[in-house]
Design an enzyme around this catalytic site. Structure first.
Site, short mmCIF file in Angstrom:
data_model
loop_
_atom_site.label_atom_id
_atom_site.label_comp_id
_atom_site.label_asym_id
_atom_site.label_seq_id
_atom_site.Cartn_x
_atom_site.Cartn_y
_atom_site.Cartn_z
N THR A 31 -0.06 4.60 -3.24
CA THR A 31 0.06 5.97 -3.73
C THR A 31 -0.75 6.95 -2.90
O THR A 31 -0.34 8.09 -2.68
CB THR A 31 -0.39 6.04 -5.20
OG1 THR A 31 0.42 5.18 -5.99
CG2 THR A 31 -0.29 7.46 -5.74
N SER A 70 1.61 -1.52 -3.14
CA SER A 70 0.61 -2.57 -3.27
C SER A 70 1.17 -3.87 -3.83
O SER A 70 0.64 -4.95 -3.56
CB SER A 70 -0.58 -2.10 -4.13
OG SER A 70 -0.19 -1.87 -5.45
N THR A 82 -3.09 0.93 -5.80
CA THR A 82 -4.03 0.53 -6.85
C THR A 82 -3.59 -0.70 -7.66
O THR A 82 -4.43 -1.38 -8.25
CB THR A 82 -4.27 1.69 -7.84
OG1 THR A 82 -3.02 2.10 -8.40
CG2 THR A 82 -4.93 2.86 -7.14
N ASP A 83 -2.30 -1.00 -7.69
CA ASP A 83 -1.83 -2.07 -8.57
C ASP A 83 -2.37 -3.44 -8.20
O ASP A 83 -2.57 -4.29 -9.08
CB ASP A 83 -0.30 -2.10 -8.61
CG ASP A 83 0.28 -0.92 -9.37
OD1 ASP A 83 -0.48 -0.25 -10.10
OD2 ASP A 83 1.49 -0.64 -9.23
#
Length: 321
Positions: A13, A56, A89-90
């Protein structure tokens, strides 16, 4: 004295742009575009390494190793002060911990990302990236291992978790707190890990699966993992590390085939411990040969077991968790 930071980008992101239909295209921004947002002090130079442009959840052990090698290449330069990795971030917590146990260098290695894209009215892209670069340039983060910087806080890679799907305060370390903060460009570190582990990857990283335990669960997914060639299985048990009695037969069969099984807990705080004596309890599983995963969550336990197996260590001769 000039500080030299290598910024390695992988997508996510933080590097996304909005498409015509309002969705996000991950990895659309280059490292140069990201670095230009930070308004860094003149004493910090940033070298850009555009490595990957992926979401990610496209990360796997192959891309993690690729990232590790890119970091090692940058660290060959003795003038490099620290490393910053931008990441979605995942799966950020998994990659950060993988790097933490496979890299051994005293210089700061920071992993960061963003919850919102650059085009969003409340974007966290510039602040997270700027703070990460400032942290990587700060000597107080030396010998801290890999850290995650997010929303002005510095977290240990071992315990950091994504705790909110979209809020700017997206990460936390339950029970342990953060290592420090970045406030108005001042980096303050309040605690450091006292124990660090490193493994050398010598073989292909094997398949290790995570199986979540719940009421009424049986051995179906354990049998499936075995059939797919898993060399390790992480059980995410309840409480102190309990599973249902219907899972025990499949667990025993996996152990009999030489598969390493680790029991962790789904609780946010506390450790697996042999407190009860019944079929499927942590005590029962330990007696059968299951490794107790102490306070590791299932994702970090999977990373550690897979890397340890690839390092060739004999797990029976070494306490792993």
């Amino acid at each position: 004295m000039k500080q030299k930071i290598s910024l390695i980008t992988t997508g996510g992101t933080i590097a996304s742009k909005e498409t015509k239909d309002g969705m996000l295209a991950s990895g659309a921004l280059s490292g140069e575009e990201l670095a230009s947002l930070c308004q860094l002090p003149k004493e910090i130079d940033v070298k850009i390494v555009d490595l990957l442009q992926i979401p990610s959840m496209f990360m796997d052990f192959t891309t993690m190793v690729q990232l590790k090698q890119a970091i090692e290449e940058e660290l060959k330069d003795p003038t490099v002060t620290g490393i910053v990795v931008t990441h979605g971030t995942d799966s950020l917590e998994e990659t950060a911990y993988f790097l933490d146990i496979t890299l051994a260098d005293e210089r700061p290695i920071i992993v960061t990302g963003s919850q919102r894209s650059l085009q969003h009215v409340s974007t966290d892209v510039p602040s997270n990236l700027r703070n990460s670069i400032l942290a990587a340039a700060n000597r107080s983060l030396q010998n801290i291992g890999v850290a995650v910087v997010f929303n002005e806080r510095i977290y240990s890679a071992k315990y950091v978790k994504k705790v909110h799907a979209s809020n700017l305060q997206g990460f936390a370390t339950f029970g342990y707190g953060y290592l420090g903060i970045i406030d108005n460009d001042t980096v303050s570190v309040y605690q450091k890990p006292v124990h660090q582990e490193h493994f050398e990857i010598k073989e292909a990283i094997p398949r290790v699966d995570i199986i979540k335990c719940y009421t009424g669960a049986d051995g179906t997914f354990i049998e499936a993992a075995v059939a797919q060639g898993a060399r390790g299985i992480i059980l995410e048990g309840a409480g102190r590390g309990q599973v249902t009695p219907s899972m025990v037969e499949a667990i025993q069969k996996a152990l009999d085939q030489g598969i390493i099984v680790v029991i962790t807990t789904s609780a946010e705080e506390g450790q697996v411990y042999p407190a009860y004596d019944y079929e499927g309890s942590a005590h029962d599983l330990q007696q059968r040969g299951v490794i107790l995963g102490t306070d590791y969550d299932s994702k970090k336990a999977r990373i550690k077991l897979a890397v340890a197996l690839s390092s060739g260590i004999k797990l029976k001769d070494k306490k792993l968790f």
